[in-house]
Design an enzyme around this catalytic site. Structure first.
Site, PDB file in Angstrom:
ATOM      1  N   CYS A 181       0.829  -1.204   0.000  1.00 18.62           N
ATOM      2  CA  CYS A 181       0.000   0.000   0.000  1.00 18.62           C
ATOM      3  C   CYS A 181       0.867   1.260   0.000  1.00 18.62           C
ATOM      4  O   CYS A 181       0.494   2.281  -0.583  1.00 18.62           O
ATOM      5  CB  CYS A 181      -0.936  -0.005   1.197  1.00 18.62           C
ATOM      6  N   HIS A 490      -1.606   0.851   7.443  1.00 18.36           N
ATOM      7  CA  HIS A 490      -2.006   0.906   6.044  1.00 18.36           C
ATOM      8  C   HIS A 490      -1.801   2.328   5.521  1.00 18.36           C
ATOM      9  O   HIS A 490      -2.068   3.306   6.225  1.00 18.36           O
ATOM     10  CB  HIS A 490      -3.478   0.507   5.925  1.00 18.36           C
TER      11      HIS A 490
END
Length: 1371
Positions: A181, A490
């Site tokens: 990510c 994330h």
């Protein structure tokens, strides 16, 4: 009639209008074409006669799509096949099941998103696709089953079909490979930077100079083009990461996005050397600043110029409890000078002395693209943990950097550099010196005081009224957000498009519109206390990197349109478009491909059933599919194509369901009932010889495997397959068998094996096969003869006994020990040559044979007496039994001529046996009568193996007890034709002779860890029964049997006990059954000892492997014990010594006496019995000290596979009574930052006061200053000297040791103690870091957790040559 779902696969009638109404089909449709509708379900309740086109029409109306712009596919476990909208088949004909829920999936058609119906149709509102009603999202959207984010977050799952079409926003997402990510966020930011994207497009790749796979700029160029032109919802980044030189493991490593940015820019600069883009990174991202020191007495200034690619901004100053509130405040603190005074005075070159000075940084030049890194990751030196600071820090949409520029310094020469040592580099922001966010020594901002920055000093910030500040106004366009904690999380990006000014959230494959309010949510901030460590482990979502662009109309670029692309980019676009079209066509083919299991009994390859996967397009005919299967099974040149056909097959039941006569031109999609990736049935490629004719298989027929039994030869023939109907009578069925086997139907007996333990004689002539329990696939045994056995009750007949033995016999591979005396002789086999050619050992072999014959005859007499006493059957109905020791070379007593059946022993008749005995050519693997084997001798392999094996066979615990422990068997051994039938040999039937018997499960013996081989009268249990046993020499195919290793192939009735099985093996091992052990070998070659002698072999199955090892087997009340040495002050305190045996009733002193010679021989430990002790071992923790007079099983609980510590004493044993308590103590000396060695303290009671007195006595620490704490974790309770002072619960307020929080109730507890007046050693930062490294290394070696050690992350590297350099000399 409307139906609603209730429980699984059931429907509840809501309203019943007409009982005679046709069945209805409940269809549940999942729309996977849009992220917002993936969790919605469309429910349709349709008549079963509805056609597929009507279904598509109804779904289109309910979903709000234009019919024909989407596909419907089955959605089942492992089943994904599309429905044909042009087919006129009804729902039931297409595989829909009335009365059950039928799950479908709505997917894109040809890679294009479904068209939304017009508003006039009144259905658009139901689609949920209106932008005005769509829910905005800001935050992480993790993938299901992906580890690219913290487990604290959840989101709707998505399927691959949901990424096949572009988002409503017009932008394309990036697929997260696993934990990439951070890479996706940076790539999307660079893509949305017009200047970077346009410059990348202007670069032209020369394929002649570089491999396109390893070219980073080229793969970025391709990726950007796909992001701009692709119709997919998201695209892969694997080609880009492959150009980095990364393998698949890199996808599972999460890195810092700022670190990636720096490494990627360095790699691009290297790749762009000697090109127009060589200085692109510096032109866009590089700024300059001055690092200076100014003397406050004379004004002399030493300085140097540094460059930077990003500006690190501290969230919260070191040691402060208040964070900066905004980016502007943090920037002001960044340039705030620091006063060097007192011990930190600066040596001025002009004054020639140490003077007070001011040290700081000044910005000289800001880059066109300004990158600000918010340093949210910090290190807590108190807890030794990495933490994330979630404090609120606001940032403006437009940032004026004018107040932070130093105009005078910008005009000064920038090529000078100061070499004065006073110009420290701590505040330098040179690109190669920027510290990682996860670093523990972010010292650039230490010493900055908020108080000084908030009053007088802020008034001193440089004013530049003459400068055109509009030229230094920057516009925010990218916010890279981190959601999670310091342990992981994330990344995603919020980016403003310069085309329309709209903000978008680029969250991996999801792209959605967001607002300014969503951007403000990324400022951070947490509720509650604002203390320094209040949010160290909090999981939150906040901005991490900000990218601004200078507002300069003369330089601000726009995105290149496709029409304005350079020619080489247009060619690349065309190639990518063709590639995408090809991929789309391939997906279309895949969607219309039937995938089904294919089987074939290959006529050449050992007649083995081969398995493969047949993938055939739905429009291919059966004839074409047969040709494909023919090639797939490699039958070309073996069988003609016209001698092959495909038939419907059930592999699980081995059942041929039907053949397809006359349907050779039928499409496979229609023949198989639709396109699926897996089916409830299989296909069999059947072959025949040219002179044969294929038999038609009709639906409704059942398949029967017929085994012909010959009572004269005691054989069961291989099966013959026939097909019958369930409504046929037994008489008709016998006629059918008679035609196939050429047996007489009048005298035929048919026995059905309904399941593994159930034999049923079919004797009612008019009863149908269905009534008898026939199913799709069946097995029967038939016998047709004039034998009087027909007149006997079936369960007493020879036929039943033969089938019973046949079904319970298993084949085992037994490996004998290399040192086995029984295998040191020559095994002579008769091959038709002169018997005189046998080896010189024939005399010995002859003696061995005679010995075995005598033993066997004596056992036969005893067995005959027992059978006469317990038998209720006429002697004429029984055949005499054979020897217990039957194998291919063994002799056998002659058969009783009056017996009803002759049972040859392993294909060796009496004449051949007599000849073998006469010429002494069949000695086999028997033991010499004079050969003696020391009972206590153990092989090295056994000692090593026991360390990893259990003394209890785990399979026996789960074995079936449906068959009793022992059974009498009256008939002789069976000569099985063509080997043993693998299908029937694994069956488990209850012996008729054992019905009503009590199972011999001895609870007391189970508790004692083993079973006795002898009954209460001292007689061997195995002598009371006889079961089938046959053994023959076996050469292992892998050659592992060479070099002295002997193997025996054993056919044995699995109802035999382990005790009897071992006694049957005695002649082959060469020692008595008490002198060897049986180990069961599992698939991973792990071995477990089988010790329960009264258990049967029912848990074993065909081809199981057994290893025999020499060594005394356990007797009743004995336990195998592993002895470990306890070394309290060694780095590895637990060291394995020996395996030994302890017995119930033995004292500890007796066990120590037995241990001493073993320790001397095997471990070179010559110990005095009073100089060592035994104590309890629980994993690695020492426990209760065993005193010499303790008795096992009375004072000390003992169990199978027990472990015990042996501890060598420095002096005489201090423990004299069980009321005493032995505690292991260790002193902590803070002044030296050191832990002293362990010392044992023996207490007379559980008093805390006594413990303190003993500790004061051995250490000299005054009683009033002594503090103690209990150690944590597994022995030796290691703890870092950096943590011990504050982490342990020192000096608990209790008076006894056996209460909370100590709970010291047994020997072996660890207690740390210290002098409370002793202060910790003063350490500099360097000394502390060095100590930290030493402690980390020490604790890692001992295998203990190091809480302050950073996560062992793989270094982020981009390899310019496409992969890591394999240089063994490189560090």
């Amino acid at each position: 009639m409307e139906m609603v779902p209730s429980e699984e696969n059931q429907l509840v009638l809501k309203e019943l209008e007409n009982a005679a109404e046709e069945p209805r089909v409940l269809c549940i449709v999942q729309d996977t074409t849009n992220a917002k509708t993936v969790n919605e379900r469309l429910t349709l309740n349709l008549p079963a006669s509805t056609t597929l086109p009507k279904l598509f029409e109804d779904v289109a109306h309910k979903a709000g799509y234009v019919n024909g712009t989407f596909d419907l596919a089955w959605r089942k476990t492992g089943d994904m096949g599309s429905l044909d909208p042009s087919s006129e088949m009804s729902l039931t004909e297409s595989g829909f099941e009335p009365g059950k829920r039928n799950f479908l999936q709505l997917t894109d058609k040809d890679g294009e998103q479904p068209q939304i119906a017009s508003d006039e149709s009144g259905t658009a509102s139901s689609s949920g696709l209106d932008d005005s009603s769509q829910e905005r999202f800001i935050g992480p959207l993790p993938r299901e089953g992906t580890v690219g984010c913290s487990s604290d977050y959840s989101s709707p799952s998505y399927s691959y079909s949901s990424i096949l079409n572009k988002s409503d926003t017009g932008y394309v997402g990036l697929v997260n490979q696993a934990m990439t990510c951070y890479l996706n966020s940076l790539l999307q930011t660079l893509f949305m930077t017009p200047e970077f994207r346009n410059a990348l497009y202007n670069w032209e790749f020369e394929e002649s100079e570089e491999d396109p796979v390893t070219s980073i700029p080229y793969q970025l160029q391709r990726l950007f083009l796909l992001l701009q032109t692709s119709k997919k919802r998201a695209i892969e980044t694997t080609d880009v990461t492959r150009s980095f030189g990364w393998d698949s493991s890199e996808a599972w490593q999460q890195h810092d996005v700022q670190e990636l940015c720096r490494v990627m820019f360095d790699a691009l600069e290297q790749k762009w050397k000697q090109t127009e883009q060589a200085d692109l990174i510096n032109q866009l991202y590089q700024g300059k600043l001055k690092d200076y020191v100014r003397c406050l007495e004379c004004g002399y200034e030493s300085w140097r110029i540094d460059t930077y690619l990003d500006i690190p901004l501290v969230i919260r100053p070191f040691g402060a409890s208040q964070a900066y509130g905004s980016v502007e405040e943090a920037l002001q603190a960044f340039v705030q000078p620091e006063t060097l005074d007192g011990a930190n005075q600066y040596f001025c070159e002009r004054c020639k002395k140490k003077c007070d000075a001011r040290k700081g940084l000044r910005f000289l030049h800001f880059p066109y693209l300004l990158t600000l890194q918010l340093k949210r990751f910090d290190f807590d030196y108190t807890t030794m943990h990495r933490i994330k600071l979630n404090d609120r820090m606001s940032f403006p949409e437009e940032l004026d950097m004018g107040p932070f520029i130093d105009v005078e310094d910008e005009k000064s020469p920038q090529t000078e550099s100061c070499t004065d040592s006073g110009a420290e580099n701590e505040g330098s922001c040179h690109s190669d010196q920027m510290s990682n966010d996860f670093s523990a020594d972010d010292g650039v901002d230490e010493g900055i005081c908020l108080d000084s920055a908030s009053s007088t000093e802020r008034a001193l910030k440089p004013k530049v009224p003459s400068l055109n500040t509009s030229s230094l106004t920057f516009e925010l366009f990218s916010v890279m957000v981190h959601s999670g904690s310091a342990a992981g999380g994330h990344y995603y990006a919020c980016i403003k498009s310069f085309s329309d000014g709209q903000w978008y959230s680029f969250n991996d494959q999801h792209v959605s519109k967001i607002t300014q309010e969503d951007i403000r949510k990324t400022y951070g901030g947490s509720s509650g206390s604002r203390g320094y460590y209040s949010s160290a482990f909090a999981s939150s979502t906040n901005a991490y990197m900000l990218i601004y662009r200078l507002k300069d109309p003369s330089r601000n670029a726009k995105y290149l349109d496709c029409d304005d692309f350079p020619e080489h980019i247009k060619h690349l676009v065309q190639r990518e478009k063709e590639s995408e079209e090809q991929e789309k066509r391939q997906r279309e083919i895949e969607r219309n491909t039937c995938k089904i299991k294919l089987f074939c009994m290959h006529p050449v390859k050992m007649m083995a059933m081969m398995e493969n996967k047949l993938e055939v397009h739905k429009d291919k005919t059966l004839r074409e599919a047969t040709e494909m299967a023919y090639k797939l099974m490699e039958l070309d040149g073996v069988v003609p194509l016209d001698c092959c056909r495909l038939v419907k097959y059930d592999e699980f039941h081995e059942y041929l369901e039907r053949s397809y006569e006359g349907e050779e031109d039928t499409p496979m999609g229609l023949l198989l009932g639709g396109v699926k990736s897996s089916y409830m049935f299989d296909l069999l490629l059947e072959t025949r010889r040219p002179e044969q004719v294929f038999q038609p298989y009709k639906p409704g027929e059942v398949m029967v495997k017929v085994h012909v039994v010959d009572l004269k030869t005691d054989t069961v023939a291989p099966p013959v397959s026939i097909r019958a109907y369930l409504n046929q009578s037994i008489t008709e069925f016998k006629q059918l068998i008679a035609q196939a086997t050429e047996l007489s139907a009048e005298t035929m007996r048919v026995v059905l094996e309904r399941c593994y333990n159930d034999l049923r004689l079919l004797y009612v002539p008019n009863k149908t096969l269905k009534a008898e329990g026939f199913f799709r696939s069946n097995k029967v045994f038939v016998e047709s003869s004039e034998s009087p056995d027909h007149q006997v009750t079936f369960t007493d007949s020879l036929l039943w006994k033969l089938l019973d033995r046949h079904g319970n016999t298993i084949r085992l591979f037994v490996s004998l020990p290399v040192q086995s005396p029984g295998t040191n002789r020559t095994i002579c086999q008769k091959v038709g040559g002169d018997p005189e050619e046998c080896s010189e050992g024939s005399k010995v072999n002859r003696n061995s044979v005679e010995t075995i014959l005598e033993e066997s005859t004596e056992k036969l007499k005893n067995l005959s007496l027992q059978q006469q006493q317990g038998s209720s059957t006429s002697d004429s109905q029984k055949s005499s039994d054979t020897s217990d020791f039957e194998h291919i070379e063994s002799p056998s007593p002659s058969q009783d001529p009056d017996s009803s059946s002759v049972s040859p022993v392993v294909a060796v008749d009496n004449r051949e046996l007599e000849n073998r005995i006469r010429v002494a050519s069949g000695g086999g693997a028997y033991s010499d009568p004079e050969t003696q084997f020391p009972g206590e001798e153990r092989s090295d392999s056994e000692v090593n193996n026991d360390r990893s094996t259990s003394s209890v066979d785990s399979d026996i615990l789960s074995s079936s007890h449906s068959s009793d422990t022992l059974c009498n068997a009256d008939s002789g051994p069976i000569q099985l034709a063509n080997g043993l039938d693998s299908h029937s040999i694994t069956s488990s039937r209850r012996s008729k002779a054992n019905e009503g018997k009590k199972e011999t499960w001895d609870t007391a013996e189970e508790d004692s860890g083993t079973d006795s081989e002898y009954d209460e009268n001292g007689k061997s249990k195995a002598e009371s029964y006889y079961l089938y046993f046959r053994a023959e020499p076996y050469a292992q195919e892998d050659g592992s049997g060479e070099g002295g290793q002997k193997c025996v192939l054993v056919h044995v009735d699995k109802r035999i006990t382990l005790s009897a099985f071992k006694q049957n093996l005695e002649p082959f091992v060469g020692v008595t059954s008490t002198q060897f052990k049986v180990f069961r070998v599992y698939a991973n070659n792990q071995e477990f000892e089988s010790v329960r002698l009264n258990e049967t072999l029912s848990s074993f199955s065909d081809d199981n492997k057994i290893t025999i090892r020499l060594g005394r087997a356990l007797k009743k009340g004995e336990y195998r014990v592993k002895v470990y040495q306890l070394l309290v002050n060694d780095a590895e305190p637990c060291k394995f010594l020996v395996d030994t045996v302890f017995a119930k009733g033995m004292t500890v002193k007796q066990s120590k006496e037995e241990l001493m010679p073993q320790l001397k021989d095997q471990c070179k430990l010559d110990l005095n019995i009073d100089k060592f002790r035994l104590r309890k071992k629980t994993w690695k923790n020492p426990g209760t000290v065993f005193l010499d007079y303790h008795v096992y099983e009375e004072d000390i609980n003992i169990s199978s596979n027990w472990e015990v510590f042996l501890e060598v004493l420095d002096g005489p044993e201090k423990m004299k009574s069980m009321s005493q308590l032995a505690v292991l103590t260790r002193r902590w000396t803070p002044a030296q930052m050191k832990l002293e060695p362990f010392r044992e303290v023996v207490l007379e009671s559980s008093s805390v006061e006594e413990l303190k007195e003993k500790l004061s006595e051995i250490s000299g620490v005054p009683l009033e200053n002594l503090e103690f704490a209990k150690g944590r974790g597994t022995f030796p309770c290691d703890i870092s000297v950096l943590e011990i002072h504050q982490d342990l619960d020192w000096n608990p307020k209790v008076s006894t040791l056996n209460v909370w929080p100590l709970y010291i109730c047994d020997d072996g507890a660890v207690v740390f103690y210290r002098d409370s007046t002793e202060e910790p050693m003063e350490q500099s930062e360097d000394e502390r870091n060095e100590l930290m490294k030493r402690e980390s290394s020490r604790l890692l070696k001992t295998g203990h957790r190091v809480s302050y050690s950073p996560r062992k992350e793989k270094a982020l590297k981009i390899y310019l040559d496409g992969g890591p350099v394999k240089d063994p000399g490189q560090d």
